[in-house]
Design a protein around this motif. Structure first.
Motif, mmCIF file in Angstrom:
data_model
loop_
_atom_site.group_PDB
_atom_site.id
_atom_site.type_symbol
_atom_site.label_atom_id
_atom_site.label_comp_id
_atom_site.label_asym_id
_atom_site.label_seq_id
_atom_site.Cartn_x
_atom_site.Cartn_y
_atom_site.Cartn_z
ATOM 1 N N ILE A 90 0.935 -1.340 -0.077
ATOM 2 C CA ILE A 90 0.081 -0.037 0.037
ATOM 3 C C ILE A 90 0.928 1.431 -0.052
ATOM 4 O O ILE A 90 0.849 2.007 -0.579
ATOM 5 N N ILE A 91 2.000 1.153 1.003
ATOM 6 C CA ILE A 91 2.890 2.548 0.793
ATOM 7 C C ILE A 91 3.424 2.673 -0.492
ATOM 8 O O ILE A 91 3.536 3.684 -0.912
ATOM 9 N N ALA A 92 4.018 1.409 -1.204
ATOM 10 C CA ALA A 92 4.630 1.556 -2.619
ATOM 11 C C ALA A 92 3.545 2.135 -3.487
ATOM 12 O O ALA A 92 4.217 2.800 -4.107
ATOM 13 N N VAL A 93 2.339 1.568 -3.454
ATOM 14 C CA VAL A 93 1.569 2.178 -4.510
ATOM 15 C C VAL A 93 1.181 3.533 -4.291
ATOM 16 O O VAL A 93 1.051 4.502 -5.096
ATOM 17 N N ILE A 94 1.064 3.976 -2.999
ATOM 18 C CA ILE A 94 0.838 5.518 -2.598
ATOM 19 C C ILE A 94 2.026 6.332 -3.288
ATOM 20 O O ILE A 94 1.842 7.291 -3.667
ATOM 21 N N VAL A 95 3.269 5.956 -2.933
ATOM 22 C CA VAL A 95 4.546 6.708 -3.462
ATOM 23 C C VAL A 95 4.435 6.754 -4.869
ATOM 24 O O VAL A 95 4.876 7.628 -5.525
ATOM 25 N N GLY A 96 4.195 5.460 -5.369
ATOM 26 C CA GLY A 96 4.090 5.427 -7.008
ATOM 27 C C GLY A 96 3.030 6.674 -7.570
ATOM 28 O O GLY A 96 3.542 7.273 -8.421
ATOM 29 N N VAL A 97 1.855 6.594 -6.852
ATOM 30 C CA VAL A 97 0.983 7.529 -7.317
ATOM 31 C C VAL A 97 1.501 9.057 -7.172
ATOM 32 O O VAL A 97 1.225 9.886 -8.017
ATOM 33 N N LEU A 98 1.912 9.342 -6.092
ATOM 34 C CA LEU A 98 2.581 10.597 -6.018
ATOM 35 C C LEU A 98 3.433 11.163 -6.805
ATOM 36 O O LEU A 98 3.647 12.335 -7.343
ATOM 37 N N VAL A 99 4.375 10.029 -6.867
ATOM 38 C CA VAL A 99 5.399 10.477 -8.047
ATOM 39 C C VAL A 99 4.910 10.604 -9.362
ATOM 40 O O VAL A 99 5.014 11.668 -10.118
ATOM 41 N N SER B 240 3.606 15.170 -7.316
ATOM 42 C CA SER B 240 3.648 15.645 -5.925
ATOM 43 C C SER B 240 4.975 15.572 -5.383
ATOM 44 O O SER B 240 5.281 16.513 -4.421
ATOM 45 N N ILE B 241 5.951 14.673 -5.776
ATOM 46 C CA ILE B 241 7.046 14.410 -5.368
ATOM 47 C C ILE B 241 7.919 14.863 -6.613
ATOM 48 O O ILE B 241 8.006 14.109 -7.440
ATOM 49 N N GLU B 242 8.755 16.199 -6.191
ATOM 50 C CA GLU B 242 9.894 16.378 -7.247
ATOM 51 C C GLU B 242 10.942 15.815 -7.517
ATOM 52 O O GLU B 242 11.610 15.418 -6.399
ATOM 53 N N ILE C 10 14.598 8.952 -5.407
ATOM 54 C CA ILE C 10 14.785 8.081 -3.936
ATOM 55 C C ILE C 10 13.339 7.461 -3.703
ATOM 56 O O ILE C 10 13.540 6.224 -3.108
ATOM 57 N N ALA C 11 12.255 8.249 -3.639
ATOM 58 C CA ALA C 11 10.900 7.467 -3.468
ATOM 59 C C ALA C 11 10.752 6.356 -4.258
ATOM 60 O O ALA C 11 10.034 5.342 -3.760
ATOM 61 N N ILE C 12 11.170 6.421 -5.758
ATOM 62 C CA ILE C 12 10.777 5.115 -6.520
ATOM 63 C C ILE C 12 11.739 4.139 -6.011
ATOM 64 O O ILE C 12 11.168 2.935 -6.050
ATOM 65 N N ILE C 13 12.775 4.352 -5.712
ATOM 66 C CA ILE C 13 13.832 3.373 -5.036
ATOM 67 C C ILE C 13 13.251 2.691 -4.104
ATOM 68 O O ILE C 13 13.243 1.412 -3.827
ATOM 69 N N VAL C 14 12.820 3.347 -3.057
ATOM 70 C CA VAL C 14 12.365 2.808 -1.748
ATOM 71 C C VAL C 14 10.999 2.149 -1.988
ATOM 72 O O VAL C 14 10.746 1.074 -1.399
ATOM 73 N N ALA C 15 10.141 2.715 -2.817
ATOM 74 C CA ALA C 15 8.836 1.709 -3.317
ATOM 75 C C ALA C 15 9.312 0.553 -3.708
ATOM 76 O O ALA C 15 8.565 -0.420 -3.457
#
Length: 67
Positions: free
Chosen positions: A15-24, A28-30, A36-41
């Motif tokens: 769920i966290i990975a999907v939310i981060v993916g959608v934000l990127v 919303s995430i520049e 970094i967010a995509i790597i963590v997801a």
């Protein structure tokens, strides 16, 4: 690799990975934070698919129920 992640832990990581993916995807995430967010997801998705977290192994945490 012995499993050390339970179902609730795995689902929450997905769920966290999907939310981060959608934000990127929405912008919303520049950049450079988006990389970094995509790597963590990606790490969250991979560890949830294999039910093994190397960090949990290092600090001796096991959320997987024993049979």
């Amino acid at each position: 690799m012995k499993k050390n992640m339970g179902i609730i832990d795995r689902i929450s990581r997905v769920i966290i990975a999907v939310i981060v993916g959608v934000l990127v995807w929405q912008g919303s995430i520049e950049s450079p934070w988006s990389y970094i967010a995509i790597i963590v997801a990606g790490v969250f998705l991979l560890t949830s698919l294999v039910s093994f977290c190397p960090l949990y192994k290092l600090i001796n945490i096991n959320t997987c129920p024993t049979k």
